[in-house]
Each structure stands twice: as C-alpha cells, then as structure tokens.
Design a protein around this motif. Structure first.
Motif, PDB file in Angstrom:
ATOM      1  N   ARG A   1      12.731  56.345 -55.231  1.00 36.16           N
ATOM      2  CA  ARG A   1      13.748  57.262 -54.713  1.00 36.16           C
ATOM      3  C   ARG A   1      13.202  58.687 -54.616  1.00 36.16           C
ATOM      4  NH1 ARG A   1      19.026  56.024 -54.860  1.00 36.16           N
ATOM      5  NH2 ARG A   1      19.563  58.036 -55.721  1.00 36.16           N
TER       6      ARG A   1
ATOM      7  N   LEU B   1      15.483  60.958 -52.108  1.00 35.90           N
ATOM      8  CA  LEU B   1      16.868  60.844 -52.564  1.00 35.90           C
ATOM      9  C   LEU B   1      17.023  61.422 -53.960  1.00 35.90           C
ATOM     10  CD1 LEU B   1      17.618  57.238 -51.307  1.00 35.90           C
ATOM     11  CD2 LEU B   1      18.506  59.373 -50.366  1.00 35.90           C
TER      12      LEU B   1
ATOM     13  N   PRO C   1      15.079  63.772 -46.930  1.00 30.54           N
ATOM     14  CA  PRO C   1      14.691  62.368 -46.767  1.00 30.54           C
ATOM     15  C   PRO C   1      14.351  62.010 -45.316  1.00 30.54           C
ATOM     16  CG  PRO C   1      16.771  62.552 -47.951  1.00 30.54           C
ATOM     17  CD  PRO C   1      16.374  63.938 -47.584  1.00 30.54           C
TER      18      PRO C   1
ATOM     19  N   LEU D   1      10.201  58.432 -43.416  1.00 24.61           N
ATOM     20  CA  LEU D   1      10.199  57.166 -44.138  1.00 24.61           C
ATOM     21  C   LEU D   1      11.457  56.385 -43.795  1.00 24.61           C
ATOM     22  CD1 LEU D   1       9.458  58.693 -47.650  1.00 24.61           C
ATOM     23  CD2 LEU D   1       7.804  58.046 -45.918  1.00 24.61           C
ATOM     24  N   ALA D   2      11.442  55.112 -44.097  1.00 27.14           N
ATOM     25  CA  ALA D   2      12.667  54.322 -43.983  1.00 27.14           C
ATOM     26  C   ALA D   2      12.789  53.493 -45.243  1.00 27.14           C
ATOM     27  CB  ALA D   2      12.614  53.418 -42.763  1.00 27.14           C
ATOM     28  N   MET D   3      14.016  53.272 -45.646  1.00 23.55           N
ATOM     29  CA  MET D   3      14.213  52.573 -46.913  1.00 23.55           C
ATOM     30  C   MET D   3      15.148  51.385 -46.715  1.00 23.55           C
ATOM     31  SD  MET D   3      14.870  54.259 -50.537  1.00 23.55           S
ATOM     32  CE  MET D   3      15.670  53.507 -51.918  1.00 23.55           C
TER      33      MET D   3
ATOM     34  N   GLU E   1      23.477  57.125 -48.984  1.00 17.18           N
ATOM     35  CA  GLU E   1      22.043  57.408 -49.074  1.00 17.18           C
ATOM     36  C   GLU E   1      21.304  56.828 -47.877  1.00 17.18           C
ATOM     37  OE1 GLU E   1      20.983  56.034 -52.958  1.00 17.18           O
ATOM     38  OE2 GLU E   1      21.483  57.960 -53.866  1.00 17.18           O
TER      39      GLU E   1
ATOM     40  N   LEU F   1       9.944  51.796 -47.345  1.00 18.61           N
ATOM     41  CA  LEU F   1      10.228  51.688 -48.780  1.00 18.61           C
ATOM     42  C   LEU F   1      11.221  50.550 -48.987  1.00 18.61           C
ATOM     43  CD1 LEU F   1      10.828  55.489 -49.479  1.00 18.61           C
ATOM     44  CD2 LEU F   1       8.674  54.247 -49.634  1.00 18.61           C
TER      45      LEU F   1
ATOM     46  N   ARG G   1      21.675  59.209 -45.271  1.00 17.75           N
ATOM     47  CA  ARG G   1      20.798  60.359 -45.430  1.00 17.75           C
ATOM     48  C   ARG G   1      19.375  60.003 -44.980  1.00 17.75           C
ATOM     49  NH1 ARG G   1      21.576  62.351 -51.198  1.00 17.75           N
ATOM     50  NH2 ARG G   1      23.621  61.474 -50.765  1.00 17.75           N
ATOM     51  N   MET G   2      18.958  58.776 -45.327  1.00 16.76           N
ATOM     52  CA  MET G   2      17.625  58.340 -44.885  1.00 16.76           C
ATOM     53  C   MET G   2      17.583  58.275 -43.356  1.00 16.76           C
ATOM     54  SD  MET G   2      15.714  57.835 -47.592  1.00 16.76           S
ATOM     55  CE  MET G   2      14.279  57.103 -46.818  1.00 16.76           C
ATOM     56  N   ASP G   3      18.716  57.930 -42.767  1.00 11.49           N
ATOM     57  CA  ASP G   3      18.782  57.834 -41.307  1.00 11.49           C
ATOM     58  C   ASP G   3      18.882  59.206 -40.648  1.00 11.49           C
ATOM     59  OD1 ASP G   3      18.404  55.203 -40.783  1.00 11.49           O
ATOM     60  OD2 ASP G   3      20.518  54.649 -40.703  1.00 11.49           O
TER      61      ASP G   3
ATOM     62  N   PHE H   1      17.547  49.034 -48.916  1.00  7.56           N
ATOM     63  CA  PHE H   1      18.171  49.075 -50.239  1.00  7.56           C
ATOM     64  C   PHE H   1      18.425  47.678 -50.775  1.00  7.56           C
ATOM     65  CE2 PHE H   1      19.058  53.094 -48.324  1.00  7.56           C
ATOM     66  CZ  PHE H   1      19.128  54.000 -49.363  1.00  7.56           C
ATOM     67  N   GLN H   2      18.519  47.604 -52.084  1.00  7.48           N
ATOM     68  CA  GLN H   2      18.811  46.322 -52.725  1.00  7.48           C
ATOM     69  C   GLN H   2      20.135  45.748 -52.233  1.00  7.48           C
ATOM     70  OE1 GLN H   2      18.957  46.537 -56.989  1.00  7.48           O
ATOM     71  NE2 GLN H   2      19.427  44.375 -57.198  1.00  7.48           N
TER      72      GLN H   2
ATOM     73  N   ALA I   1      11.288  58.710 -51.509  1.00  9.26           N
ATOM     74  CA  ALA I   1      12.214  58.729 -50.376  1.00  9.26           C
ATOM     75  C   ALA I   1      12.851  60.098 -50.179  1.00  9.26           C
ATOM     76  CB  ALA I   1      13.301  57.678 -50.591  1.00  9.26           C
TER      77      ALA I   1
ATOM     78  N   ASP J   1      24.821  53.810 -52.106  1.00  5.43           N
ATOM     79  CA  ASP J   1      23.734  53.379 -51.223  1.00  5.43           C
ATOM     80  C   ASP J   1      24.043  53.647 -49.757  1.00  5.43           C
ATOM     81  OD1 ASP J   1      22.492  52.488 -53.414  1.00  5.43           O
ATOM     82  OD2 ASP J   1      22.556  50.355 -52.928  1.00  5.43           O
TER      83      ASP J   1
END
Lengths: 301, 380
Positions: free
Chosen positions: B47, B52, B72, B77-79, A197, B156, A200-202, B81-82, B50, A194
């Motif tokens: 995902r 990913l 991504p 987008l921005a995510m 990831e 997200l 990567r999203m950033d 996470f759990q 996103a 995570d």
C-alpha cells in the motif's frame, strides 16, 4: 405504519407455520400452524390499531361538528366539512404549508451539504479524536433547547432573522446536524474502503470519489437520513413557535394558533391538525420503503 | 520499463513500527512476490508502494524518481485488491473504463481500450453485467482487467486469489503467470500462501514482523534458506526441525549428535561456530524409510494423498513429517527407522541462522523464465 405491518406479518406467520409444522409432528400439544398464524396476525393488527388510534380519532373528530366532538365518543356520526371551512376561513393553510415545505426541505438540503463532507472525513480519514467528536456532537442534542432560547432569540433579533424562513432553516439545520452526521457516518463506514481506494488508484480526486462512488453507493442511506431530517424539521414546534409569528410560521405554528385563543374547539383543532400532518404522513407513507431500506442498509448487505 | 527501489522504508502507526527499514530492488518485468504470515507488513508495504499509505521515512523510487509525495494515480501503478473492490453500481465495462473516464479519454477510445483488455481476459460477454451478477473468478478477472486498462508500469496485487476456491485459485494462478508474460509488465504480488509465491515469483521477498528475512528466487529460498523462519515458511509440508548437539565443527562440515544418539556430518561451513545446541532442518521429502537409518519413531497419523503419503512420526517430543511413497504399506502405531539425505539437510545455529552449505544447489539460481528458455532446459 399499518401497511408495513400487514405486509410483514403474513411472511412471519408463514415462517412460523413451517417451523411449528415440523415441530408439531413430535409434540401434538402444540397449536396447529394455522392457529398460530391467526393469533399472530390478530396480535399484529391489534398493536397497529393501538398505535394508530389517536391519529384515527383525530381525523374522525375533524369531520364532526363541534357539538358532536365534545359529546360521547362515537364512531357513528354524520361527517361534515364544517370545521375545515371554519379553519380555512381563519388562516391560510397553504401559506403555512408552503413555509413548512421550504423550511423542512431547505434545512435538510443544507444539513446534507454540510454533513456529507464531515461524515466522509470521519468515516474514511479518522483521527484519534474522531470518536470523541462524534460523541460531543451527539451530546449537544442532550441540551434542552429552551436552555439556549434567550441567546438564540437575541442573536436572531439582532441579525433580523426573526420570523424569516432562512432563520428557521438555519436553526433546523443546526438542530438536525448531529443526527445527520451520525447517520451518514454509519452508512459511510459500511462502505468497504477498498472501493474508494480503488477509485483513488484509478485517478479520482476526493470530489470525484464522493460524487462517482460514495454518493451513488450510499444513496439509500443518504435518502433515509434526508427523509428523517425532513420529518424532524416538519414536526419541530419549539423553535417555530418562538422564532416566527406570521411570515415564516410553519404548520406547527398553525396548529398552535387554534389551541390557545379560542379555548378548546376539538373539531377545529382536529381539522387543523389533520391538515398539518397529512402531507408528512403521505410523504412518509410514500417513502416508507426507502426509509426501511436505508435503516437496514448495513444489516442485510 | 519500470523498476522500483525501496530505501530504508519505515512505517509507524502511532507508536507501533510495522515496517522496520525495508530495502528492496524490483527489476523491470520482474514478478516479485511478498510473502509472510499475516501481520508481517506485506500488505502495508504494498500500500505504501501504491501510495495509499504514506511511508514514515525512507524513499520509494519508481524508475529512479522519488514518489513518496506523488498521489496514487500519478505513480502509474494499478492495484488489484483482495476484495476485488469493483464498483458495484457500474457495469463491467464502466468498471474497467472508470480510470479512462476520469482521465478524460473520449468515449470511443475508452470503449476500444476496454474491449482490448476484455479480450485478453475473455471478458467480452460480461461487459454489460454488474459485478453482482458475476462469479468470484469473473470478478477477479474484471479487477485485473481494470488494472490492465490503465496500462500501468507496475501491477500491484494484494492477495488477489484468497477469496477464490482451491480449484479456481490454481486456474487463476496459471492465468496470472500467462498474463505476466503477455503484458511483459513488472508485477508485485502479496500473498500469505507460499505455494503462490513459489509458483509465480521470479523473486520472493519473505517478510516477518516488518523485516525482510530473505530475498531470492524460489529455488534459492527452498534450497538455501537464510534462517529457520524462511526454512519453515517455504516448502510444503513444512521443514522438520530436530534439536541436535554439536560434536565437532569445521569449515568442511559439522558433526552433530542426533536425538537417537547416532552422529552424522552435515556438509555445511561450521567455521567459527561455537553454539552447542543446534537445529537440524530436514524437509519431509528428504526423509526416507531406511531400516538402518539413524532416526526412529512411531507413526501417529497417516495422510494418503494417492501419489504421496504423509507420515507423521513421533520422535520423543517432536512430531516429524515424512513424505513417503504413495504405496507405502505402513499403519498407525508402526515403529520405523528412517534416514535423510545429508546434502539436503540444513543446520541452524543457536540464533536460528543457517550455516552456509558447502555446495550450492544447481537449481538455486533458476527462476521462472529459465523454466521456459530452451537453453535452461538443457541445464535441467
């Protein structure tokens, strides 16, 4: 080694003390907490001494005269630097030591440079063949080095790599690469996906991901991998004896040069060995905390 | 402005198909919740949106532009996470500003933007701390703050509340709903918790086995579930299902024989129905104690929640849940008779598909925004 043991044992003893103390109320036959602790401490020291004894004996022998060294083993003697002077007169210790330093650190650096991207790919972008590749890499370590001595010697001769530091660096890098990749792979795998990831999203590129996130977060693991590689390279004797003669010879070749030509001179050999292992021993001592932290990195997170 | 369209999305891992052709439309500023049991593919779907995970086939369009091959970060987008996925070695401020740093935003501007986001989430006092020194709820807020800083077109959320304790979850739920309003952004939220879905969503997407079972507003799904799965999944406690026998079926209603032998007519469109074995679905809150009721059973377990009491009643081989009044004076072992509101009952055919109700529930079209609008308040 020994310092580590003394540090750990009292803590264990303490734990044992509290639990057996609680038990003692029910079973009066159990030895008291204090006794248990004494026994454990003695046992710990005893084991440490047995492990450390050969090194201790070697160091002591180095400070004896040749005559005293072959006489009855005794802890009481007049220390002398005679052997050290004789050893230094015959071969320049610092030249060998410098070779060892350059080769050990050079090959470690090179191995890390190659292994970090490899381990990254295996840990975070595995394919169906990743596991098999890892096993194959490790299996190359099962081949006895002497099995490839002739081809490597010939290649080195033709490429002009015999008796060069760069030649040794290449061999040591290849020798340690499987272990380095394996260790880095396990450390990288412990890092939650995570986090990368999220990077990567950033907007992090793969390179930025590695530099800003992966490396700082797995630094303890990378450091302990590097330390192990340095130690393995430093202690390596087979290739250094076969591929070097004078210019690039590291300390292992230095020790060896005292064992053969003049017969067995225990004191001089011990003095030379002491000087050869001293740097890596001190290095290991200083970095032992880092090593342990790295090796237990995943387990206690 | 941000809309999302999914056209026939398929995802295959090796030989297993985990998403089996999903079509979906997410409107601008909508709060869409993907809900379903674990393994239904909801996280995989998120995902893929996103970036990913790549889609095996199908199109992902954001604002009408195909994004399948776009990375991504470039999707805007921005995510969240759990696991929050905060960068453990960075302070809260650096965590939130990381995307800006990578984008080459000057330090001063970065600082300003981070503080702006921090003030929305009341994170200012924590900016210097590392994630380690934060509580679960605070970490969650930092993760949301990190998303806000990027000023994404779509947020997200991947089960963002499942690591929090119950009380905090309720609090964060309210905070997220507030945030949605404040940021006026499109949000897609994944959860397995139908309460989160019901409370936050404008639109719920119920997934099972990689297939969309139903899309609709929370009240739509509650009152008009399309099939047995959705009926059982939405609503708490779960809907009761009774095996019944068809007596007669017409477009004006279906008459069925209840387990105890009585018959009753359910107001659903039964035209063209030829299954004999049907399933009657009744929500626990629509069962009521009634000495003349057509159903009977024996109480096996009683759960008193104060305001509501859940009675678990054994009817032959089924255990029926009934939400009774908090002050009901029943005991375990009591035999009782009960009935149900016909208008709220659901009838499912042999394949588990719901027969359409004759009357649409007045609140079925209601969504979260209507709860606030004064005009809608009149309707209530």
């Amino acid at each position: 080694m020994t310092t580590l043991k003394t540090k750990v044992l009292p803590a264990e003893g303490h734990l044992a003390a509290t639990s057996s103390g609680a038990r003692a109320r029910h079973t009066p036959l159990m030895p008291s907490a204090g006794m248990r602790r004494v026994w454990l401490t003695l046992l710990g020291w005893g084991i440490a001494l047995i492990i450390f004894f050969p090194i201790l004996w070697m160091v002591l022998t180095g400070f004896k005269t040749e005559a005293a060294a072959i006489a009855d083993p005794s802890l009481i003697f007049t220390p002398t630097l005679e052997s050290y002077v004789a050893v230094q007169a015959r071969a320049d210790y610092f030249k060998f030591a410098m070779n060892s330093v350059v080769v050990a650190f050079g090959s470690t650096l090179l191995a890390l440079l190659i292994a970090i991207p490899a381990a990254y790919a295996m840990a975070f972008l595995p394919t169906r063949r990743t596991k098999a590749t890892l096993l194959w890499m490790l299996s190359t370590k099962m081949l006895p080095p002497v099995g490839v001595l002739v081809p490597i010697y010939l290649i080195f001769r033709d490429l002009g790599l015999l008796d060069t530091r760069s030649g040794l660096i290449i061999v040591y890098t290849l020798m340690n690469l499987p272990i380095v990749v394996w260790m880095l792979y396990t450390f990288f795998k412990d890092l939650p996906r995570d986090i990368l990831e999220a990077g990567r999203m950033d907007g992090a590129s793969t390179f930025q991901e590695v530099v800003y996130l992966l490396l700082p977060l797995t630094l303890p693991g990378i450091a302990s991998t590097g330390l192990l590689s340095v130690i393995l390279s430093w202690n390596e004797a087979f290739w250094s004896l076969n591929l070097t003669s004078s210019n690039a010879a590291p300390l292992t070749a230095y020790i060896a040069s005292f064992s053969s030509p003049e017969g067995l001179f225990w004191a001089k050999l011990s003095a030379a060995s002491t000087m050869a292992i001293a740097p890596i021993l001190i290095f290991g001592w200083l970095t032992q905390k880092q090593m342990v932290r790295g090796l237990t990195f995943g387990a206690v997170k | 402005m941000a809309t999302l369209q999914l056209h026939d999305i398929v995802k295959r891992f090796d030989d297993t198909e985990v998403i089996k052709g999903v079509d979906l439309e997410v409107n601008d500023r909508e709060f869409v919740v993907f809900v379903g049991p674990s393994g239904c593919g909801k996280s995989t779907l998120l995902r893929m949106i996103a970036g990913l995970e790549s889609a095996t086939s199908g199109d992902i369009l954001i604002d009408g532009v195909r994004m399948n091959e776009v990375g991504p970060a470039e999707r805007g987008l921005a995510m969240v996470f759990q696991s929050y996925a905060l960068y453990p070695h960075m302070t809260v401020e650096d965590n939130m500003g990381f995307s800006l740093k990578l984008a080459g935003v000057p330090k001063e501007e970065r600082r300003r933007k981070v503080r702006e986001a921090a003030s929305i989430l009341q994170l200012e006092p924590l900016l210097e701390r590392k994630p380690k020194a934060l509580s679960g709820g605070q970490r969650q807020r930092v993760a949301i703050g990190r998303a806000i800083v990027r000023n994404p077109s779509i947020f997200l959320f991947d089960e963002p509340l499942s690591n929090l304790d119950a009380a905090l979850r309720v609090q964060m739920r309210i905070e997220l709903a507030r945030l949605h309003e404040e940021l006026d952004a499109t949000m897609i939220y994944v959860t397995h918790d139908q309460i989160e879905a019901m409370t936050m969503a404008d639109k719920i997407v119920v997934l099972q086995g990689g297939v969309v079972e139903q899309v609709g507003s929370p009240m739509e799904l509650y009152h008009h579930p399309r099939n047995r799965f959705v009926a059982g999944f939405i609503g708490s406690p779960k809907m009761n299902f009774l095996e019944v026998e068809r007596v007669s079926a017409a477009a004006t209603g279906v008459e069925v024989r209840l387990p105890d032998g009585d018959t009753c007519t359910v107001p659903v469109d039964g035209s063209g129905l030829d299954d004999d074995a049907l399933t009657l679905g009744i929500r626990p809150e629509h069962l009521q104690l009634d000495p003349q009721g057509p159903l009977s059973g024996r109480i096996e377990v009683i759960e008193r929640l104060g305001g509501v009491t859940s009675l678990y009643v054994r009817m032959q081989d089924t255990l029926v849940t009934m939400s009774a009044d908090g002050n009901v004076d029943s005991r375990v072992g009591d035999s009782l008779r009960f009935g149900f509101e016909r208008d709220c009952a659901h009838l499912f055919d042999g394949e588990g598909l719901a027969l359409p109700s004759l009357a649409r529930h007045p609140l079925a079209g209601l969504n979260r925004q209507d709860n606030r609008a004064p005009a809608a308040a009149g309707r209530l």
